[in-house]
Design a protein around this motif. Structure first.
Motif, PDB file in Angstrom:
ATOM      1  N   CYS A  82      44.814  51.801  83.784  1.00 53.72           N
ATOM      2  CA  CYS A  82      45.317  52.353  85.049  1.00 53.72           C
ATOM      3  C   CYS A  82      45.421  53.877  84.989  1.00 53.72           C
ATOM      4  O   CYS A  82      45.183  54.551  85.999  1.00 53.72           O
ATOM      5  N   ILE A  83      45.746  54.411  83.837  1.00 54.97           N
ATOM      6  CA  ILE A  83      45.777  55.873  83.688  1.00 54.97           C
ATOM      7  C   ILE A  83      44.367  56.438  83.873  1.00 54.97           C
ATOM      8  O   ILE A  83      44.180  57.472  84.515  1.00 54.97           O
ATOM      9  N   ASN A  84      43.365  55.755  83.321  1.00 53.83           N
ATOM     10  CA  ASN A  84      41.977  56.194  83.528  1.00 53.83           C
ATOM     11  C   ASN A  84      41.626  56.205  85.015  1.00 53.83           C
ATOM     12  O   ASN A  84      41.000  57.148  85.512  1.00 53.83           O
ATOM     13  N   ILE A  85      42.040  55.167  85.733  1.00 53.34           N
ATOM     14  CA  ILE A  85      41.769  55.100  87.167  1.00 53.34           C
ATOM     15  C   ILE A  85      42.527  56.205  87.905  1.00 53.34           C
ATOM     16  O   ILE A  85      41.996  56.834  88.812  1.00 53.34           O
ATOM     17  N   LEU A  86      43.774  56.444  87.504  1.00 57.26           N
ATOM     18  CA  LEU A  86      44.568  57.504  88.128  1.00 57.26           C
ATOM     19  C   LEU A  86      43.879  58.856  87.980  1.00 57.26           C
ATOM     20  O   LEU A  86      43.741  59.608  88.945  1.00 57.26           O
ATOM     21  N   LEU A  87      43.439  59.169  86.769  1.00 54.85           N
ATOM     22  CA  LEU A  87      42.749  60.445  86.539  1.00 54.85           C
ATOM     23  C   LEU A  87      41.464  60.523  87.352  1.00 54.85           C
ATOM     24  O   LEU A  87      41.177  61.544  87.987  1.00 54.85           O
ATOM     25  N   ASP A  88      40.696  59.445  87.353  1.00 56.71           N
ATOM     26  CA  ASP A  88      39.438  59.431  88.095  1.00 56.71           C
ATOM     27  C   ASP A  88      39.680  59.598  89.592  1.00 56.71           C
ATOM     28  O   ASP A  88      38.979  60.354  90.257  1.00 56.71           O
ATOM     29  N   SER A 107      35.584  56.375  84.228  1.00 60.02           N
ATOM     30  CA  SER A 107      36.760  55.537  83.983  1.00 60.02           C
ATOM     31  C   SER A 107      36.398  54.082  83.698  1.00 60.02           C
ATOM     32  O   SER A 107      37.030  53.440  82.855  1.00 60.02           O
ATOM     33  N   ASN A 108      35.384  53.554  84.359  1.00 60.40           N
ATOM     34  CA  ASN A 108      35.010  52.160  84.118  1.00 60.40           C
ATOM     35  C   ASN A 108      34.450  51.980  82.706  1.00 60.40           C
ATOM     36  O   ASN A 108      34.737  50.990  82.033  1.00 60.40           O
ATOM     37  N   THR A 109      33.655  52.942  82.254  1.00 59.68           N
ATOM     38  CA  THR A 109      33.122  52.896  80.891  1.00 59.68           C
ATOM     39  C   THR A 109      34.262  53.007  79.880  1.00 59.68           C
ATOM     40  O   THR A 109      34.296  52.284  78.881  1.00 59.68           O
ATOM     41  N   ARG A 110      35.211  53.895  80.158  1.00 62.14           N
ATOM     42  CA  ARG A 110      36.375  54.032  79.270  1.00 62.14           C
ATOM     43  C   ARG A 110      37.171  52.730  79.216  1.00 62.14           C
ATOM     44  O   ARG A 110      37.626  52.316  78.153  1.00 62.14           O
ATOM     45  N   ASN A 111      37.322  52.095  80.372  1.00 62.72           N
ATOM     46  CA  ASN A 111      38.067  50.840  80.405  1.00 62.72           C
ATOM     47  C   ASN A 111      37.326  49.717  79.682  1.00 62.72           C
ATOM     48  O   ASN A 111      37.942  48.883  79.021  1.00 62.72           O
ATOM     49  N   MET A 112      36.005  49.714  79.768  1.00 66.76           N
ATOM     50  CA  MET A 112      35.236  48.728  79.007  1.00 66.76           C
ATOM     51  C   MET A 112      35.406  48.952  77.505  1.00 66.76           C
ATOM     52  O   MET A 112      35.509  48.000  76.738  1.00 66.76           O
ATOM     53  N   ARG A 113      35.437  50.213  77.090  1.00 68.80           N
ATOM     54  CA  ARG A 113      35.658  50.505  75.662  1.00 68.80           C
ATOM     55  C   ARG A 113      37.028  50.019  75.221  1.00 68.80           C
ATOM     56  O   ARG A 113      37.166  49.478  74.114  1.00 68.80           O
ATOM     57  N   LEU A 114      38.047  50.209  76.073  1.00 70.01           N
ATOM     58  CA  LEU A 114      39.379  49.698  75.744  1.00 70.01           C
ATOM     59  C   LEU A 114      39.346  48.182  75.578  1.00 70.01           C
ATOM     60  O   LEU A 114      39.940  47.633  74.645  1.00 70.01           O
ATOM     61  N   MET A 115      38.627  47.515  76.466  1.00 69.07           N
ATOM     62  CA  MET A 115      38.539  46.065  76.366  1.00 69.07           C
ATOM     63  C   MET A 115      37.760  45.641  75.118  1.00 69.07           C
ATOM     64  O   MET A 115      38.125  44.671  74.450  1.00 69.07           O
ATOM     65  N   GLN A 116      36.710  46.384  74.775  1.00 68.16           N
ATOM     66  CA  GLN A 116      35.965  46.079  73.546  1.00 68.16           C
ATOM     67  C   GLN A 116      36.887  46.186  72.332  1.00 68.16           C
ATOM     68  O   GLN A 116      36.872  45.314  71.460  1.00 68.16           O
ATOM     69  N   GLU A 117      37.673  47.244  72.266  1.00 59.62           N
ATOM     70  CA  GLU A 117      38.606  47.417  71.146  1.00 59.62           C
ATOM     71  C   GLU A 117      39.596  46.262  71.106  1.00 59.62           C
ATOM     72  O   GLU A 117      39.943  45.766  70.035  1.00 59.62           O
ATOM     73  N   TYR A 118      40.047  45.833  72.255  1.00 54.73           N
ATOM     74  CA  TYR A 118      40.977  44.712  72.342  1.00 54.73           C
ATOM     75  C   TYR A 118      40.356  43.439  71.754  1.00 54.73           C
ATOM     76  O   TYR A 118      40.964  42.748  70.943  1.00 54.73           O
ATOM     77  N   TYR A 119      39.132  43.156  72.150  1.00 52.32           N
ATOM     78  CA  TYR A 119      38.489  41.942  71.651  1.00 52.32           C
ATOM     79  C   TYR A 119      38.109  42.049  70.182  1.00 52.32           C
ATOM     80  O   TYR A 119      38.144  41.060  69.451  1.00 52.32           O
ATOM     81  N   ARG A 120      37.735  43.223  69.706  1.00 49.98           N
ATOM     82  CA  ARG A 120      37.404  43.391  68.286  1.00 49.98           C
ATOM     83  C   ARG A 120      38.618  43.146  67.405  1.00 49.98           C
ATOM     84  O   ARG A 120      38.504  42.650  66.298  1.00 49.98           O
ATOM     85  N   GLU A 121      39.807  43.524  67.920  1.00 49.18           N
ATOM     86  CA  GLU A 121      41.031  43.330  67.149  1.00 49.18           C
ATOM     87  C   GLU A 121      41.510  41.887  67.198  1.00 49.18           C
ATOM     88  O   GLU A 121      42.369  41.493  66.415  1.00 49.18           O
ATOM     89  N   GLY A 122      40.999  41.098  68.142  1.00 49.00           N
ATOM     90  CA  GLY A 122      41.344  39.683  68.217  1.00 49.00           C
ATOM     91  C   GLY A 122      42.744  39.387  68.715  1.00 49.00           C
ATOM     92  O   GLY A 122      43.316  38.362  68.359  1.00 49.00           O
ATOM     93  N   LYS A 123      43.306  40.236  69.510  1.00 50.84           N
ATOM     94  CA  LYS A 123      44.661  40.019  70.002  1.00 50.84           C
ATOM     95  C   LYS A 123      44.621  39.280  71.334  1.00 50.84           C
ATOM     96  O   LYS A 123      44.842  39.829  72.385  1.00 50.84           O
TER      97      LYS A 123
END
Length: 161
Positions: A82-88, A107-123
């Motif tokens: 949401c911060i990425n969207i706010l800035l954008d 912002s969408n690419t940044r958010n996809m990277r955040l989601m990738q990190e989330y899935y890589r960590e397995g949480k």
């Protein structure tokens, strides 16, 4: 997933996440300038339309975050998205500066990277219901802020005439 999508290997293969990946790629990375590695998508092009483009870009980005949040992301990741969207949305609404900003702050690419990190960590904890409520509240506040900024900007521009 799209053959050109850089997100296809890290995120689980579900219809919703394939759609999010394709739309994110379309909005931020679909086109390239020949002879360079610079990529851009529809988002900066749509944002060339005064006011309406900013709202349309915000709506698409907000929808992508809600779709990702429905898969049980943690509140921290949703807030970062949401911060990425706010800035954008806010900086992108500034005439001149905003158009340049939209070509570089993806912002969408940044958010996809955040989601990738989330899935890589397995949480993969939680149902995501509370996260969706949090995302709706944050996106609503961002939307109200965006409308207020656009209203003030429109009033300022009109005052010049």
């Amino acid at each position: 997933m799209s053959e050109n999508s850089p997100y296809k290997n890290d995120i689980p293969d579900t219809p919703l996440l394939r759609w999010v990946s394709r739309l994110s790629f379309l909005m931020d990375e679909q086109f390239s300038i020949p002879g360079t590695k610079f990529r851009f998508g529809l988002d900066p092009l749509i944002n060339l339309i005064p006011f309406g483009g900013d709202i349309a870009g915000f709506a698409v980005s907000g929808g992508l975050v809600l779709a990702m949040a429905s898969k049980g992301l943690t509140s921290k990741i949703v807030v970062l998205m949401c911060i990425n969207i706010l800035l954008d949305s806010t900086i992108g609404a500034i005439p001149g500066i905003g158009q340049v900003w939209d070509f570089f702050f993806k912002s969408n690419t940044r958010n996809m990277r955040l989601m990738q990190e989330y899935y890589r960590e397995g949480k993969h904890q939680g149902s995501g219901k509370n996260t969706i409520v949090l995302a709706l509240v944050i996106l609503s506040l961002i939307f109200i802020l965006l409308i207020a900024i656009l209203w003030a900007l429109a009033a300022w521009l009109i005052s010049w005439f």
